[in-house]
Enzyme design. Structure first.
Site, PDB file in Angstrom:
ATOM      1  CG  ASP A  77      -1.954  -0.802   1.227  1.00  0.00           C
ATOM      2  OD1 ASP A  77      -2.267  -1.747   0.036  1.00  0.00           O
ATOM      3  OD2 ASP A  77      -2.381  -1.230   2.150  1.00  0.00           O
ATOM      4  NE  ARG A 117     -34.770   1.581 -12.372  1.00  0.00           N
ATOM      5  CZ  ARG A 117     -35.935   2.026 -11.958  1.00  0.00           C
ATOM      6  NH1 ARG A 117     -36.305   2.626 -10.924  1.00  0.00           N
ATOM      7  NH2 ARG A 117     -37.023   1.395 -12.935  1.00  0.00           N
ATOM      8  CB  CYS A 170     -31.855  -7.536  37.901  1.00  0.00           C
ATOM      9  SG  CYS A 170     -32.079  -8.478  39.427  1.00  0.00           S
ATOM     10  CE  LYS A 230     -34.149  -7.221  -8.300  1.00  0.00           C
ATOM     11  NZ  LYS A 230     -34.113  -6.148  -7.437  1.00  0.00           N
ATOM     12  CD  GLU A 239       6.648   2.318  -4.715  1.00  0.00           C
ATOM     13  OE1 GLU A 239       7.158   2.683  -3.635  1.00  0.00           O
ATOM     14  OE2 GLU A 239       6.786   2.718  -6.074  1.00  0.00           O
ATOM     15  CB  CYS A 253     -35.638 -11.133  41.991  1.00  0.00           C
ATOM     16  SG  CYS A 253     -34.473  -9.948  41.677  1.00  0.00           S
TER      17      CYS A 253
HETATM   18  S1  IVH Z   1     -30.986  -6.065 -15.051  1.00  0.00           S
HETATM   19  C1  IVH Z   1     -33.750  -4.565 -17.907  1.00  0.00           C
HETATM   20  N1  IVH Z   1     -29.481  -7.450 -13.385  1.00  0.00           N
HETATM   21  O1  IVH Z   1     -32.729  -4.735  -9.864  1.00  0.00           O
HETATM   22  C2  IVH Z   1     -32.978  -5.130 -17.008  1.00  0.00           C
HETATM   23  N2  IVH Z   1     -30.780  -5.841 -12.117  1.00  0.00           N
HETATM   24  O2  IVH Z   1     -35.758  -4.540 -10.468  1.00  0.00           O
HETATM   25  C3  IVH Z   1     -32.697  -4.353 -15.779  1.00  0.00           C
HETATM   26  N3  IVH Z   1     -30.408  -5.403 -10.188  1.00  0.00           N
HETATM   27  O3  IVH Z   1     -33.045  -1.442 -10.908  1.00  0.00           O
HETATM   28  C4  IVH Z   1     -31.823  -4.670 -14.733  1.00  0.00           C
HETATM   29  N4  IVH Z   1     -28.959  -6.801  -9.624  1.00  0.00           N
HETATM   30  O4  IVH Z   1     -30.979  -1.998  -9.503  1.00  0.00           O
HETATM   31  C5  IVH Z   1     -30.309  -6.561 -13.497  1.00  0.00           C
HETATM   32  N5  IVH Z   1     -27.815  -8.775 -12.181  1.00  0.00           N
HETATM   33  C6  IVH Z   1     -28.949  -7.594 -12.203  1.00  0.00           C
HETATM   34  C7  IVH Z   1     -29.264  -6.975 -10.979  1.00  0.00           C
HETATM   35  C8  IVH Z   1     -30.350  -5.763 -11.287  1.00  0.00           C
HETATM   36  C9  IVH Z   1     -29.718  -5.967  -9.141  1.00  0.00           C
HETATM   37  C10 IVH Z   1     -31.439  -4.411  -9.677  1.00  0.00           C
HETATM   38  C11 IVH Z   1     -31.148  -3.020 -10.519  1.00  0.00           C
HETATM   39  C12 IVH Z   1     -32.456  -2.776 -11.192  1.00  0.00           C
HETATM   40  C13 IVH Z   1     -33.484  -3.498 -10.248  1.00  0.00           C
HETATM   41  C14 IVH Z   1     -34.588  -4.162 -11.285  1.00  0.00           C
END
Ligand code: IVH
Length: 687
Positions: free
Chosen positions: A35, A139, A428, A118, A37, A413
């Protein structure tokens, strides 16, 4: 003399080097530079750029440290809307999704899907022009988001410049998140500084990304995984979603390791099961998995409905938050007298389990929630932890809710309760006088990590105490067969088994015995250190707070608890009875071994085969060694198990000796400086 040309070259060279090391560290997880360096390179670059503004660049890696604070976020319209996903909560719903696809495509073939976790963070859109990151946005509502370019530039695994054969214009989408470890550290620091803590990693990531001052974002442990491309110009892209993710990887993006292609919908469901199993071991939070039709051609044919694509679905884990009513609040007394408020709830199923209680922790937590009896609340169950009340739904208040009154005396108690300055809990003061504390103390004494009395579970302890057969752990050893078998739901055979288990528990270890006493803040590891350091019980009992603090990891508070415990004549009497009358014994610990590794610092990494990392840590610490969390010049040796990653690389780059698991075990069984030297010599020769 530094000519403009040499400076320009040096700046370019520094950027190239830093970018390469960033990639090695944050994307490939295999750094080669120490780190210090890396910091020197970065400092030199920042210095040159401030001296020679003509060489500054918006994609210089120096941007990672953050820039000027903003007055507010600008808005930006996405070139293509950012969609969301339809949800499914069961295999049936997923199969219906698959059937809908096939019906629409007019044939019932099996389809290849790309399966992805997800991620539970925030979606971002990143625009690269000529391979340079020029814009990053949230988004927002899907159409319009907020510009957070400066903040995103501080995220270490987001490439500021692409590498390889990238398109002239590309929009990349992905999720920004905080790892669980980063989240924990951030909250610990916030607590230390008396600052606000975040409720979960998602909120922490959101709060960090929406900072007007990107220097703050730069200090937050954020990461991003790319999961899709948005708008793309002038290039040939793969015709498979999975292959496109691999292209993104080649351009320098981090892609989640768990992404897999699956040949049909049933194997997607198997993927869901396997990710569910793995979920608690992942370094980040996820709330389900996403299945996407892998063929881009089919994605085009299927298109979109309203705000979601037809060709993808999110298969979510069962909801972990639910709504219910607080029927009452009761107060439970624990082993050390701590009184915990517990909400009795109208029973409600959460993620497949009926929840009827939730812990409220302490008075401060109730004040924070502004909770009253009768309130409708949101509760959350995460993994195996006790359900928690997340918040009160104010809108559902009726006006007849009652305030929660804290008891001024122990509900069991009737001894007075005490709240110590600086502590959130009330206690207690009844100690042994309090039946609840006695019951909890006996449960602890019998528990697996203590005397491990098989068959003596919580229910049975409660029965034995309420039948007035026992008052203290020592009474367990004078129970007779008829005492036990007269209890409800207890046959002669189980009674005999319990007697056998009690007999067996007489032979224990000093560490387990100390742990079993249930001294405040003396956990397993501390008990083991005490046993190793003192070798016998008498010196522990007569040790002063100063003596105790000579042991690694025992601070003034724990030392005080130990001293206070043995100063109480009732505790001393219990210990004597356990040894003299009940016949508890243990093998003497060789005191010669204690502290034999003092002065050595180890780091343990990778997967060990014969014991857990925590166990090895405890054994080393019991011998006086220090065990640190990260490799530095102060590390005397790294103990590397299977699949060791970045810590191993770092140790190698710092030329720190590396020991295998077997070496470490040899050192523990023969803890001497000589043996340590021999082991590291052998390991450096590759023996
Ligand atoms: S695809 C058209 N892939 O889920 C496809 N979304 O409900 C759009 N998310 O706003 C998203 N992991 O924030 C995709 N592997 C993944 C994801 C993912 C998390 C979230 C993303 C999106 C939301 C959609």
């Amino acid at each position: 003399m530094d000519t403009p040309e040499t400076i320009k070259e040096r700046v370019a060279d520094l950027r190239k080097q830093i970018n390469r090391h960033n990639h090695l560290y944050y994307v490939l997880d295999s750094p080669i530079l120490p780190d210090a360096e890396y910091d020197r390179l970065m400092q030199e670059l920042v210095m040159l750029e401030s001296q020679y503004p003509e060489y500054r660049s918006a994609t210089s890696p120096s941007q990672r440290v953050g820039g000027e604070a903003l007055a507010g976020f600008e808005q930006v319209t996405h070139r293509l809307p950012m969609l969301s996903l339809d949800n499914a909560f069961s295999p049936e719903e997923v199969r219906r999704f698959s059937k809908r696809l096939n019906d629409r495509l007019n044939n019932q073939e099996e389809r290849v899907f790309c399966c992805e976790p997800k991620l539970d963070g925030l979606a971002v859109s990143l625009v690269y022009e000529g391979g340079k990151l020029v814009q990053a946005a949230t988004r927002g509502d899907g159409e319009i988001g907020e510009l957070i370019t400066q903040n995103v530039k501080t995220i270490r695994n987001v490439p500021l410049e692409l590498v390889g054969d990238f398109p002239s214009l590309v929009e990349v989408r992905g999720e920004v998140f905080m790892t669980l470890e980063g989240f924990k550290k951030l909250n610990e620091e916030a607590l230390r500084n008396n600052e606000k803590v975040f409720a979960n990693p998602r909120n922490a990531a959101a709060g960090s990304l929406r900072q007007l001052d990107s220097k703050i974002t730069a200090k937050r442990p954020l990461s991003m995984y790319a999961y899709a491309m948005g708008y793309v110009e002038n290039t040939t892209l793969a015709e498979s979603h999975f292959e496109r993710l691999m292209q993104l990887k080649e351009w320098g993006f981090a892609i989640c390791d768990e992404v897999e292609q699956k040949p049909n919908i049933e194997s997607c469901l198997a993927y869901f099961e396997s990710i569910s199993q793995k979920r608690s071991q992942l370094a980040y939070d996820i709330d389900g998995v996403v299945y996407k039709i892998d063929s881009i051609a089919l994605q085009r044919t299927l298109g979109f409905v309203a705000k979601a694509p037809r060709w993808a679905i999110a298969h979510k884990f069962p909801a972990v938050e639910e709504m219910t009513k607080v029927l009452d609040v009761e107060f439970q007394v624990g082993r050390t007298g701590a009184i915990t408020p517990v909400a009795r709830l109208e029973p409600v199923p959460v993620a497949g389990v009926t929840v009827s209680n939730a812990t409220l922790h302490n008075q401060d937590e109730i004040a924070r929630l502004k909770l009253k009896i009768g309130d409708t609340v949101v509760i959350r169950r995460a993994g195996d932890v006790i359900p928690q009340v997340v918040r009160v739904i104010d809108d559902y208040r009726q006006g007849d809710e009652r305030p929660i009154l804290f008891p001024s005396e122990c509900p069991v108690c009737s001894s007075p309760v005490q709240r110590i300055e600086g502590e959130a809990v009330i206690r207690c003061t009844g100690n042994y006088f309090c039946r609840a504390q006695r019951v909890e103390g006996i449960k602890h004494f019998a528990s697996r990590k203590a005397l491990d009395i098989d068959g003596l579970g919580d229910k049975l302890v409660e029965q034995l105490v309420s039948e007035e057969l026992i008052e203290s752990p020592a009474d367990l050893y004078s129970l007779s067969l008829s005492d036990i078998s007269q209890l409800e739901r207890m046959g002669e055979k189980s009674a005999q088994n319990l007697l056998n288990a009690l007999e067996k528990s007489r032979k224990t270890s000093l560490a387990k015995f100390i742990y079993a006493l249930g001294i405040r803040e003396v956990g397993e590891a501390t008990a083991r250190s005490l046993a190793q350091y003192f070798g016998d019980l008498n010196p522990v009992m007569s040790a002063s707070s100063e003596d105790l603090q000579r042991i690694n990891d025992i601070g003034p508070i724990v030392a005080q608890h130990i001293e206070t415990y043995f100063a109480d004549c009732r505790n001393k009497a219990l210990v004597e009875r356990l040894i003299d009358q009940c016949g508890l014994t243990w093998e003497k610990v060789s005191i010669e071994n204690a502290q034999r590794l003092a002065g050595l610092t180890f780091v343990i990494t990778g997967t060990l085969e014969t014991l857990s990392r925590d166990e090895m840590k405890a054994q080393l610490m019991a011998l006086g060694a220090k065990v640190a969390g990260s490799v530095s010049k102060q590390t005397d040796a790294l103990i590397a198990g299977k699949k060791a990653g970045s810590k191993l690389t770092k140790a190698q780059s710092l030329a720190i000796p590396i020991l295998q698991e077997t070496d470490a075990r040899s050192l523990i069984s023969e803890p001497s400086e000589q043996n340590f030297k021999r082991l590291i010599e052998d390991s450096s020769k590759g023996i």
